[in-house]
Design a protein around this motif. Structure first.
Motif, PDB file in Angstrom:
ATOM      1  N   UNK A  14       0.829  -1.201   0.000  1.00 33.73           N
ATOM      2  CA  UNK A  14       0.000   0.000   0.000  1.00 33.73           C
ATOM      3  C   UNK A  14       0.864   1.253   0.000  1.00 33.73           C
ATOM      4  N   UNK A  15       1.970   1.218   0.722  1.00 35.34           N
ATOM      5  CA  UNK A  15       2.897   2.356   0.720  1.00 35.34           C
ATOM      6  C   UNK A  15       3.494   2.568  -0.666  1.00 35.34           C
ATOM      7  N   UNK A  16       3.866   1.477  -1.312  1.00 34.51           N
ATOM      8  CA  UNK A  16       4.400   1.573  -2.678  1.00 34.51           C
ATOM      9  C   UNK A  16       3.381   2.113  -3.653  1.00 34.51           C
ATOM     10  N   UNK A  17       2.158   1.570  -3.602  1.00 32.09           N
ATOM     11  CA  UNK A  17       1.104   2.060  -4.493  1.00 32.09           C
ATOM     12  C   UNK A  17       0.814   3.535  -4.229  1.00 32.09           C
ATOM     13  N   UNK A  18       0.807   3.925  -2.961  1.00 38.10           N
ATOM     14  CA  UNK A  18       0.529   5.321  -2.605  1.00 38.10           C
ATOM     15  C   UNK A  18       1.643   6.247  -3.091  1.00 38.10           C
ATOM     16  N   UNK A  19       2.873   5.795  -2.963  1.00 38.30           N
ATOM     17  CA  UNK A  19       3.993   6.592  -3.453  1.00 38.30           C
ATOM     18  C   UNK A  19       3.940   6.810  -4.952  1.00 38.30           C
ATOM     19  N   UNK A  20       3.626   5.765  -5.690  1.00 38.84           N
ATOM     20  CA  UNK A  20       3.520   5.890  -7.142  1.00 38.84           C
ATOM     21  C   UNK A  20       2.304   6.757  -7.496  1.00 38.84           C
ATOM     22  N   UNK A  21       1.233   6.663  -6.712  1.00 39.68           N
ATOM     23  CA  UNK A  21       0.064   7.517  -6.940  1.00 39.68           C
ATOM     24  C   UNK A  21       0.441   8.992  -6.793  1.00 39.68           C
ATOM     25  N   UNK A  22       1.230   9.311  -5.771  1.00 35.13           N
ATOM     26  CA  UNK A  22       1.679  10.703  -5.587  1.00 35.13           C
ATOM     27  C   UNK A  22       2.534  11.163  -6.770  1.00 35.13           C
ATOM     28  N   UNK A  23       3.385  10.277  -7.259  1.00 37.06           N
ATOM     29  CA  UNK A  23       4.190  10.582  -8.445  1.00 37.06           C
ATOM     30  C   UNK A  23       3.278  10.873  -9.637  1.00 37.06           C
ATOM     31  N   UNK A  24       2.239  10.056  -9.820  1.00 36.64           N
ATOM     32  CA  UNK A  24       1.311  10.256 -10.927  1.00 36.64           C
ATOM     33  C   UNK A  24       0.529  11.562 -10.769  1.00 36.64           C
ATOM     34  N   UNK A  25       0.167  11.913  -9.547  1.00 31.43           N
ATOM     35  CA  UNK A  25      -0.513  13.195  -9.306  1.00 31.43           C
ATOM     36  C   UNK A  25       0.416  14.340  -9.699  1.00 31.43           C
ATOM     37  N   UNK A  26       1.687  14.245  -9.317  1.00 31.03           N
ATOM     38  CA  UNK A  26       2.649  15.286  -9.694  1.00 31.03           C
ATOM     39  C   UNK A  26       2.740  15.420 -11.213  1.00 31.03           C
ATOM     40  N   UNK A  27       2.778  14.286 -11.904  1.00 30.87           N
ATOM     41  CA  UNK A  27       2.803  14.317 -13.370  1.00 30.87           C
ATOM     42  C   UNK A  27       1.534  14.958 -13.922  1.00 30.87           C
ATOM     43  N   UNK A  28       0.387  14.588 -13.362  1.00 30.33           N
ATOM     44  CA  UNK A  28      -0.891  15.136 -13.834  1.00 30.33           C
ATOM     45  C   UNK A  28      -0.962  16.648 -13.625  1.00 30.33           C
ATOM     46  N   UNK A  29      -0.288  17.136 -12.594  1.00 23.63           N
ATOM     47  CA  UNK A  29      -0.293  18.578 -12.308  1.00 23.63           C
ATOM     48  C   UNK A  29       0.785  19.336 -13.080  1.00 23.63           C
ATOM     49  N   UNK A  30       1.569  18.613 -13.887  1.00 25.40           N
ATOM     50  CA  UNK A  30       2.535  19.276 -14.757  1.00 25.40           C
ATOM     51  C   UNK A  30       3.973  19.272 -14.279  1.00 25.40           C
ATOM     52  N   UNK A  31       4.300  18.481 -13.268  1.00 33.66           N
ATOM     53  CA  UNK A  31       5.692  18.409 -12.817  1.00 33.66           C
ATOM     54  C   UNK A  31       6.573  17.880 -13.946  1.00 33.66           C
ATOM     55  N   UNK A  32       7.783  18.418 -14.094  1.00 36.35           N
ATOM     56  CA  UNK A  32       8.666  17.993 -15.198  1.00 36.35           C
ATOM     57  C   UNK A  32       9.389  16.678 -14.896  1.00 36.35           C
ATOM     58  N   UNK A  33       8.606  15.638 -14.644  1.00 38.80           N
ATOM     59  CA  UNK A  33       9.153  14.324 -14.298  1.00 38.80           C
ATOM     60  C   UNK A  33       8.845  13.274 -15.364  1.00 38.80           C
ATOM     61  N   UNK A  34       8.461  13.730 -16.535  1.00 41.09           N
ATOM     62  CA  UNK A  34       8.025  12.822 -17.586  1.00 41.09           C
ATOM     63  C   UNK A  34       9.080  11.855 -18.078  1.00 41.09           C
ATOM     64  N   UNK A  35      10.352  12.129 -17.814  1.00 43.89           N
ATOM     65  CA  UNK A  35      11.403  11.191 -18.241  1.00 43.89           C
ATOM     66  C   UNK A  35      11.267   9.845 -17.554  1.00 43.89           C
ATOM     67  N   UNK A  36      10.554   9.805 -16.426  1.00 40.53           N
ATOM     68  CA  UNK A  36      10.406   8.565 -15.662  1.00 40.53           C
ATOM     69  C   UNK A  36       9.048   7.907 -15.877  1.00 40.53           C
ATOM     70  N   UNK A  37       8.283   8.361 -16.870  1.00 41.27           N
ATOM     71  CA  UNK A  37       6.942   7.803 -17.086  1.00 41.27           C
ATOM     72  C   UNK A  37       6.562   7.876 -18.562  1.00 41.27           C
ATOM     73  N   UNK A  38       5.596   7.071 -18.905  1.00 39.39           N
ATOM     74  CA  UNK A  38       5.015   7.091 -20.253  1.00 39.39           C
ATOM     75  C   UNK A  38       6.083   6.970 -21.343  1.00 39.39           C
ATOM     76  N   UNK A  39       7.082   6.164 -21.125  1.00 35.67           N
ATOM     77  CA  UNK A  39       8.131   5.950 -22.110  1.00 35.67           C
ATOM     78  C   UNK A  39       9.246   6.967 -22.058  1.00 35.67           C
ATOM     79  N   UNK A  40       9.096   7.988 -21.252  1.00 36.54           N
ATOM     80  CA  UNK A  40      10.153   8.971 -21.063  1.00 36.54           C
ATOM     81  C   UNK A  40      10.345   9.965 -22.187  1.00 36.54           C
TER      82      UNK A  40
END
Length: 141
Positions: A14-40
């Motif tokens: 649950x901690x792992x899923x929650x951590x990745x969920x927070x990462x996805x929220x950051x991506x959805x809000x426009x954080x410049x972390x796209x190199x680590x998601x969606x193929x980079x």
């Protein structure tokens, strides 16, 4: 998979899923972390991928609830227990597939970080699925 209790495995997952969920929220809000998601391919995700990340965050939060429910950390009835049991197996399989996809990614972040994370989540979910089913009707400790 005998080390630790099912609750420990579930809380770790649950901690792992929650951590990745927070990462996805950051991506959805426009954080410049796209190199680590969606193929980079994108530093800041496109609007379509940002919506996808928002949906992924919701699914990841539900995933955390499912593993907690399977381990007896949530109040549930026999009907919910069937959902939690099947859901945890589905999550284990999904994390195995995500691991393969991450290993095949062009993004080094996905290959070397996300693949390890999804493999770890797969093993944790399997640990929860293989544990004895707690009695229904209760909840918490």
């Amino acid at each position: 998979m005998t080390a630790g209790s099912p609750r420990t495995w579930a809380l770790a997952a649950a901690s792992g899923f929650s951590g990745v969920a927070l990462f996805q929220v950051a991506l959805a809000l426009g954080a410049p972390l796209g190199a680590a998601a969606w193929g980079g391919a994108e530093r800041v995700l496109s609007p379509e991928h940002r919506v996808g990340s928002g949906v992924a965050a919701l699914i990841l939060c539900l995933s955390a609830l499912i593993v907690c429910g399977r381990a007896g950390l949530l109040k549930r009835t026999p009907g919910w227990m069937r959902l939690f049991r099947a859901g945890t197996w589905v999550l284990a399989a999904q994390m195995a597939l995500n691991t393969l996809a991450n290993l095949a990614s062009a993004s080094p972040w996905e290959r070397y970080l996300m693949s390890v994370l999804t493999l770890t989540l797969c093993v944790l979910c399997l640990g929860v699925t293989r544990s004895p089913v707690p009695p229904t009707g209760g909840g918490g400790r």
